[in-house]
Design a protein around this motif. Structure first.
Motif, PDB file in Angstrom:
ATOM      1  N   LYS A 181      19.274 -30.480  43.359  1.00  0.00           N
ATOM      2  CA  LYS A 181      19.752 -29.812  44.577  1.00  0.00           C
ATOM      3  C   LYS A 181      20.026 -30.831  45.683  1.00  0.00           C
ATOM      4  O   LYS A 181      21.037 -30.755  46.400  1.00  0.00           O
ATOM      5  N   HIS A 203      21.625 -24.703  57.488  1.00  0.00           N
ATOM      6  CA  HIS A 203      20.229 -24.999  57.202  1.00  0.00           C
ATOM      7  C   HIS A 203      20.115 -26.090  56.139  1.00  0.00           C
ATOM      8  O   HIS A 203      19.030 -26.605  55.898  1.00  0.00           O
ATOM      9  N   LEU A 252      12.694 -12.958  52.847  1.00  0.00           N
ATOM     10  CA  LEU A 252      13.864 -12.087  52.658  1.00  0.00           C
ATOM     11  C   LEU A 252      14.972 -12.473  53.636  1.00  0.00           C
ATOM     12  O   LEU A 252      15.440 -11.656  54.420  1.00  0.00           O
ATOM     13  N   GLY A 253      15.369 -13.737  53.583  1.00  0.00           N
ATOM     14  CA  GLY A 253      16.415 -14.233  54.480  1.00  0.00           C
ATOM     15  C   GLY A 253      17.742 -14.367  53.772  1.00  0.00           C
ATOM     16  O   GLY A 253      18.056 -13.598  52.848  1.00  0.00           O
ATOM     17  N   CYS A 304      11.382 -18.129  48.610  1.00  0.00           N
ATOM     18  CA  CYS A 304      12.633 -18.513  49.298  1.00  0.00           C
ATOM     19  C   CYS A 304      12.364 -18.661  50.798  1.00  0.00           C
ATOM     20  O   CYS A 304      13.059 -18.056  51.622  1.00  0.00           O
ATOM     21  N   ASP A 315      18.617 -31.315  54.434  1.00  0.00           N
ATOM     22  CA  ASP A 315      18.072 -31.658  53.110  1.00  0.00           C
ATOM     23  C   ASP A 315      18.060 -33.160  52.795  1.00  0.00           C
ATOM     24  O   ASP A 315      17.070 -33.658  52.248  1.00  0.00           O
ATOM     25  N   PRO A 333      11.761 -20.931  54.489  1.00  0.00           N
ATOM     26  CA  PRO A 333      12.507 -22.049  55.099  1.00  0.00           C
ATOM     27  C   PRO A 333      11.860 -23.412  54.843  1.00  0.00           C
ATOM     28  O   PRO A 333      10.640 -23.514  54.691  1.00  0.00           O
ATOM     29  N   ASP A 392       7.778 -10.549  53.346  1.00  0.00           N
ATOM     30  CA  ASP A 392       8.201 -11.366  54.483  1.00  0.00           C
ATOM     31  C   ASP A 392       7.141 -11.249  55.574  1.00  0.00           C
ATOM     32  O   ASP A 392       6.467 -10.218  55.687  1.00  0.00           O
TER      33      ASP A 392
HETATM   34  N1  LIG Z   1      21.002 -20.240  53.547  1.00  0.00           N
HETATM   35  C1  LIG Z   1      21.569 -20.870  52.543  1.00  0.00           C
HETATM   36  O1  LIG Z   1      22.762 -20.750  52.359  1.00  0.00           O
HETATM   37  C2  LIG Z   1      20.776 -21.711  51.575  1.00  0.00           C
HETATM   38  C3  LIG Z   1      21.445 -22.250  50.466  1.00  0.00           C
HETATM   39  C4  LIG Z   1      20.719 -22.994  49.554  1.00  0.00           C
HETATM   40  C5  LIG Z   1      19.361 -23.217  49.771  1.00  0.00           C
HETATM   41  N2  LIG Z   1      18.728 -22.704  50.868  1.00  0.00           N
HETATM   42  C6  LIG Z   1      17.303 -22.954  51.002  1.00  0.00           C
HETATM   43  O2  LIG Z   1      16.610 -21.734  50.783  1.00  0.00           O
HETATM   44  C7  LIG Z   1      15.436 -21.664  51.601  1.00  0.00           C
HETATM   45  C8  LIG Z   1      15.470 -20.404  52.441  1.00  0.00           C
HETATM   46  O3  LIG Z   1      16.585 -20.458  53.303  1.00  0.00           O
HETATM   47  P1  LIG Z   1      17.150 -19.178  54.036  1.00  0.00           P
HETATM   48  O4  LIG Z   1      18.479 -19.583  54.542  1.00  0.00           O
HETATM   49  O5  LIG Z   1      17.041 -17.967  53.197  1.00  0.00           O
HETATM   50  O6  LIG Z   1      16.103 -19.054  55.254  1.00  0.00           O
HETATM   51  P2  LIG Z   1      15.918 -17.794  56.225  1.00  0.00           P
HETATM   52  O7  LIG Z   1      15.303 -18.336  57.461  1.00  0.00           O
HETATM   53  O8  LIG Z   1      17.175 -17.014  56.298  1.00  0.00           O
HETATM   54  O9  LIG Z   1      14.873 -16.875  55.462  1.00  0.00           O
HETATM   55  C9  LIG Z   1      13.564 -17.229  55.245  1.00  0.00           C
HETATM   56  C10 LIG Z   1      12.708 -15.996  55.334  1.00  0.00           C
HETATM   57  O10 LIG Z   1      11.367 -16.364  55.019  1.00  0.00           O
HETATM   58  C11 LIG Z   1      10.488 -15.652  55.858  1.00  0.00           C
HETATM   59  N3  LIG Z   1       9.204 -16.337  55.859  1.00  0.00           N
HETATM   60  C12 LIG Z   1       8.817 -17.447  56.537  1.00  0.00           C
HETATM   61  N4  LIG Z   1       7.553 -17.761  56.227  1.00  0.00           N
HETATM   62  C13 LIG Z   1       7.132 -16.845  55.320  1.00  0.00           C
HETATM   63  C14 LIG Z   1       5.931 -16.645  54.614  1.00  0.00           C
HETATM   64  N5  LIG Z   1       4.878 -17.468  54.769  1.00  0.00           N
HETATM   65  N6  LIG Z   1       5.835 -15.577  53.796  1.00  0.00           N
HETATM   66  C15 LIG Z   1       6.884 -14.734  53.625  1.00  0.00           C
HETATM   67  N7  LIG Z   1       8.053 -14.880  54.257  1.00  0.00           N
HETATM   68  C16 LIG Z   1       8.172 -15.932  55.097  1.00  0.00           C
HETATM   69  C17 LIG Z   1      11.217 -15.607  57.190  1.00  0.00           C
HETATM   70  O11 LIG Z   1      10.722 -14.576  58.018  1.00  0.00           O
HETATM   71  C18 LIG Z   1      12.650 -15.374  56.733  1.00  0.00           C
HETATM   72  O12 LIG Z   1      12.956 -13.994  56.637  1.00  0.00           O
HETATM   73  C19 LIG Z   1      15.438 -22.951  52.413  1.00  0.00           C
HETATM   74  O13 LIG Z   1      14.668 -23.909  51.763  1.00  0.00           O
HETATM   75  C20 LIG Z   1      16.890 -23.381  52.391  1.00  0.00           C
HETATM   76  O14 LIG Z   1      17.029 -24.773  52.551  1.00  0.00           O
HETATM   77  C21 LIG Z   1      19.414 -21.959  51.766  1.00  0.00           C
END
Ligand SMILES: NC(=O)c1ccc[n+]([C@@H]2O[C@H](COP(=O)([O-])OP(=O)(O)OC[C@H]3O[C@@H](n4cnc5c(N)ncnc54)[C@H](O)[C@@H]3O)[C@@H](O)[C@H]2O)c1
Length: 458
Positions: free
Chosen positions: A241, A295, A32-33, A104, A300, A106, A54
């Motif tokens: 992507k 990130h 839930l990020g 979703c 990537d 990391p 999460d």
């Molecule tokens: N932030 C962006 O703008 C963006 C854009 C496109 C793609 N992405 C991709 O999306 C993915 C997520 O990125 P984000 O920015 O949301 O990361 P984030 O760090 O904001 O959120 C990830 C969440 O996952 C949780 N988490 C970690 N391990 C877990 C598990 N085993 N079970 C449940 N929850 C768990 C963390 O506590 C965190 O809340 C990444 O692969 C990133 O590359 C991000």
């Protein structure tokens, strides 16, 4: 709207399809990020009940208390989602309650600059024992082509304990449809801080392992996105992507390199990019800066470089772009040193205010921010560094830094030997900043239009 219709689907897929169409399906979002939470809100707005997972208990407690930890998401939006059935949990046994599972989590690089899939693997291990037939699993985390099929799928199939298998087009993989689950990849394509395109107007790319998985994923996303674009496989969606982010990374490197040349030649790169951008075809503007952040773009491309080695292939564009982009903070350091030197001051002992530390304008995200590298480089040269950023009252410890700094005030800018603009947040009044400062080094062209010999562009 989905772009293709398959002729027939199994009873398990038909059941979930009906539940999606009737808004009866419960959507599970894992992680839930910055990606998972906005996605949760989109599903909630479309009247789906979302169960969010999460591992961070503090986040789960905040959300269940109706609060938010992401600047641009208001507590009122979380509370609205709760009215549509949203709840957060750390309890993976509740996976059985949902119809679809969207992952979703990391995908960073490890200390050797290699893909760190531990979060995806941990999620797979946690889901597998609780997986039930008929569920749709979609990976959204950015990763190299092959991850869904080669990493996530084997974990889910081996560890589910109920002999469930993914519905697949692989010859010889005939399994009783009653024991099927469905798997797909769909990249997140959001541009944080960009409000010019509504999230639902960003077409959603989907690649299913088989046509049923593709159909179900398209139905799920079709409920919240205005257009779903299907590709033939999860790997094609994963590669899509990466192509998008590598395109940005390489073009930013190109313009960063040309900026260095333009500085030597006495040409204003910003003026040049602006003029080139008037061409109505064949040119998309990219802008120079103090280095890559976030990130995605700095991370990537290296997922693909790593995977390419398995195929005895060197991704030279990615490596060259990485080299140029990672050298930019060192260029900023040299520019600050030169600007001080011209004023008969040394970097050693200079008081420097770094203005803006977020990795880009108007976001509350510090990940991979070049500001952190630049602060460390300045400190290494014994400069006395402070920072200001409206989004960060404090900078503590992250994966790659431990700065322990508190946000300075903007009240006495004249006390600094140099104000260094790293992130051009739109809240700043740049004219006042220039007026009150002794020297402004501007890495973003934030001071365009302000005539002052205190400004040094770099
Ligand atoms: N932030 C962006 O703008 C963006 C854009 C496109 C793609 N992405 C991709 O999306 C993915 C997520 O990125 P984000 O920015 O949301 O990361 P984030 O760090 O904001 O959120 C990830 C969440 O996952 C949780 N988490 C970690 N391990 C877990 C598990 N085993 N079970 C449940 N929850 C768990 C963390 O506590 C965190 O809340 C990444 O692969 C990133 O590359 C991000």
């Amino acid at each position: 709207m989905s772009e293709a219709i398959i002729p027939s689907i199994s009873p398990a897929a038909a059941q979930i399809m009906t539940r999606l169409q009737d808004r009866q399906a419960r959507i599970g979002i894992i992680g839930l990020g910055y990606v998972g939470l906005p996605l949760t809100l989109l599903f909630s707005e479309a009247r789906f009940s979302v169960l969010g997972f999460d591992v961070d208990q503090a986040k789960v407690d905040t959300l269940n208390g109706g609060g938010s930890y992401i600047y641009r998401i208001l507590p009122a939006e979380i509370q609205q989602a709760q009215k549509a059935g949203f709840e957060a949990t750390t309890d993976y046994s509740r996976i059985a309650e949902v119809d679809t599972i969207v992952i979703c989590v990391p995908t960073p690089l490890n200390e050797y600059h290699e893909p760190d899939l531990s979060f995806i693997e941990a999620t797979g291990h946690a889901i597998a024992p609780n997986l039930r037939a008929g569920q749709l699993v979609v990976l959204e985390s950015t990763t190299y082509p092959g991850t869904t099929e080669e990493v996530l799928l084997p974990i889910l199939e081996k560890e589910n304990g109920a002999s469930l298998r993914a519905a697949s087009t692989t010859p010889g993989s005939m399994v009783d449809p009653a024991h099927h689950f469905f798997i797909a990849f769909s990249p997140e394509r959001e541009d944080p801080g960009n409000t010019s395109v509504a999230r639902r107007d960003i077409p959603k790319v989907v690649g299913g392992l088989d046509p049923q998985a593709a159909e179900l994923a398209a139905a799920m996303y079709g409920a919240i996105f205005n257009r779903v674009v299907r590709v033939s496989t999860p790997a094609a969606a994963e590669m899509t992507k990466l192509l998008e982010n590598i395109y940005r990374c390489v073009n930013i490197a190109l313009v960063n390199e040309l900026k260095l040349l333009c500085l030597r030649m006495g040409i204003d790169i910003w003026e040049v990019v602006g003029a080139a951008a008037t061409k109505p075809f064949g040119f998309q503007p990219f802008y120079p800066g103090p280095g890559l952040g976030g990130h995605c773009i700095p991370v990537d491309p290296f997922y693909l470089s790593w995977k390419a080695k398995e195929f005895d292939f060197r991704t030279r564009f990615i490596e060259l772009a990485g080299e140029i982009n990672t050298s930019m903070p060192y260029h900023v350091l040299a520019a600050v040193s030169r600007a001080l030197n011209q004023r008969k001051k040394a970097l050693n002992g200079a008081k420097i205010l770094v203005l803006g530390v977020a990795y880009k304008r108007d976001v509350d995200d510090l990940r991979e921010s070049p500001a952190l590298t630049i602060i460390e480089l300045l400190q290494h040269e014994s400069a006395e560094v402070s920072y200001h950023d409206p989004y960060f009252p404090k900078i503590g410890k992250g994966r790659k830094y431990d700065l322990q700094m508190t946000c300075a005030s903007l009240d006495h800018l004249g006390q600094y030997d140099c104000v260094l603009i790293i992130t051009d947040h739109s809240d700043y009044d740049y004219e006042t900043i220039v007026n009150q400062s002794q020297l402004v080094v501007d890495t973003r062209n934030a001071t365009r239009g302000i005539a002052s010999d205190k400004i040094v562009h770099c």
